[in-house]
Design a protein around this motif. Structure first.
Motif, PDB file in Angstrom:
ATOM      1  N   ARG A 171       2.337   3.285  -1.368  1.00  0.00           N
ATOM      2  CA  ARG A 171       1.027   3.021  -0.774  1.00  0.00           C
ATOM      3  C   ARG A 171       0.678   1.551  -0.917  1.00  0.00           C
ATOM      4  O   ARG A 171       0.939   0.939  -1.959  1.00  0.00           O
ATOM      5  CB  ARG A 171      -0.025   3.878  -1.480  1.00  0.00           C
ATOM      6  N   TYR A 219       0.349   4.703   3.771  1.00  0.00           N
ATOM      7  CA  TYR A 219       1.526   5.262   3.111  1.00  0.00           C
ATOM      8  C   TYR A 219       2.764   5.006   3.965  1.00  0.00           C
ATOM      9  O   TYR A 219       2.734   5.175   5.188  1.00  0.00           O
ATOM     10  CB  TYR A 219       1.355   6.769   2.895  1.00  0.00           C
ATOM     11  N   VAL A 229       3.905   7.101  -6.288  1.00  0.00           N
ATOM     12  CA  VAL A 229       3.532   6.538  -4.996  1.00  0.00           C
ATOM     13  C   VAL A 229       2.836   5.196  -5.195  1.00  0.00           C
ATOM     14  O   VAL A 229       2.968   4.277  -4.398  1.00  0.00           O
ATOM     15  CB  VAL A 229       2.608   7.511  -4.235  1.00  0.00           C
TER      16      VAL A 229
END
Length: 384
Positions: A83, A89, A356
């Motif tokens: 991200r 994303y 992430v």
């Protein structure tokens, strides 16, 4: 769901270079401690239980990425996402030649790249690293190069590399990179970590555990990595609970954090057989340093129901796994590396596969119709 044929460790850890590994009972079995070489730097034993009794790891759903059909579909159960500061994303799968872009709320936005060898084309993306002002560094394992993209996804430059970066590459504070990839070549065998200059030149390789490639214990060269600052890197073994702080300017280990718990026994050899189902071994799958200097650790462990999803079809010699989410659980722990305090630990039923962002983790899970969707959860350390 499409079955994973072969051992789960072959499926998870040899996506980039599939291999068949056999284990002979006559091979010498060494302890992990005997293989990590001379102890250097300070060693700190992580406290066995959480020091903050009221602290807890909170994992709350953030967004679900993917689509039932069309360009926004998630094409691999092993896809990962990163991200940027805008909340966008970037999703890639193993050997992917494209990057799929999703908005903060989960809407599919666009696809970056295509298969080829020209500018903005890729053959096998190993990792995507978010850079300054949301520029992107796209590391191509097959073409052995990285491409720098502007925040608008225009190609700024392409840099040729002498190695093929895989899924684990981090950017240090001074703009250099470290990539974790075992290389079987003279002078680099047994050195799984590689420091690259901002221009892509290999400066040094380090992180030896055995000093040589050992086909019988290949996982000892697998690493999860996280940046500390411009000159230091955190590196964790896959098959034992040891995290090292390494000075990348010298390759020397300056700090070791070790943890001993009954549910994570160190292991060296692969699963004994491809033909008999076995309880999955614990694996340290990811580490991350947050803005407060704390280390977050993801460990995959056996789900209590793991036997229920092991299959052995009559027309196949090797066993498979019908559902990764019922085969693995995840343990997320938070450590203060300065003191060795374990601040919090919590087990989750999801098989979390990657970070992430500093405060988010992800995993691909099939929906009720069997469509893969990439779930993202927000992480938080809750304390009084």
């Amino acid at each position: 769901m499409a079955e994973l044929v072969g051992t789960p460790y072959q499926a998870k850890f040899f996506l980039e270079r599939p291999a068949r590994i056999t284990w002979s009972p006559t091979m010498l079995v060494l302890s992990a401690a005997a293989l990590v070489g001379p102890i250097s730097g300070q060693t700190t034993t992580i406290h066995p239980s959480a020091s903050c009794h009221s602290c807890s790891v909170v994992m709350s759903p953030e967004v679900v990425l993917g689509a039932v059909d069309g360009p926004g579909i998630i094409e691999s159960m092993y896809s990962t996402a990163v991200r940027d500061s805008r909340g966008r994303y970037y999703v890639v799968g193993p050997y992917s030649s494209v990057i799929k872009v999703f908005a903060a709320q989960g809407e599919y936005l666009t696809t970056i790249g295509r298969r080829g060898t020209g500018p903005g084309e890729y053959h096998g993306i190993g990792s995507v690293v978010v850079g300054p002002k949301d520029s992107l560094f796209v590391f191509d394992q097959e073409l052995r190069r990285f491409t720098v993209l502007t925040p608008d996804y225009e190609v700024a430059r392409t840099v040729v590399l002498l190695l093929g970066p895989q899924q684990k590459t981090v950017r240090l504070g001074n703009g250099s990179f470290v990539t974790a990839v075992p290389i079987e070549s003279p002078g680099l065998t047994g050195l799984p970590l590689h420091l690259l200059s901002p221009a892509g030149k290999r400066i040094r390789s380090f992180g030896a555990a055995t000093g040589a490639y050992r086909a019988d214990i290949p996982y000892l060269d697998s690493r999860s990595i996280a940046a500390e600052d411009s000159t230091h890197l955190w590196s964790a073994y896959l098959n034992q609970y040891e995290i090292q702080l390494i000075d990348v300017t010298t390759g020397a280990t300056v700090r070791r954090l070790t943890r001993t718990v009954p549910w994570f026994a160190s292991w060296l050899k692969p699963m004994a057989s491809r033909f008999l189902p076995e309880k999955p071994q614990p694996s340290l799958f990811g580490i991350r340093r947050d803005s407060h200097g704390l280390l977050w650790v993801i460990i995959e462990v056996a789900d209590p129901r793991w036997r229920e999803v092991v299959t052995h079809p009559a027309n196949q010699e090797e066993f498979g796994i019908s559902d990764d989410q019922l085969y693995y659980d995840s343990v997320i722990e938070v450590i203060d590396p300065k003191t060795g305090d374990l601040l919090a630990t919590r087990r989750f039923p999801e098989a979390i596969s990657h970070f992430v962002a500093d405060d988010a983790v992800g995993a691909v899970i099939e929906d009720a119709s069997g469509v893969p969707m990439l779930h993202v959860w927000r992480l938080k350390l809750s304390h009084p």
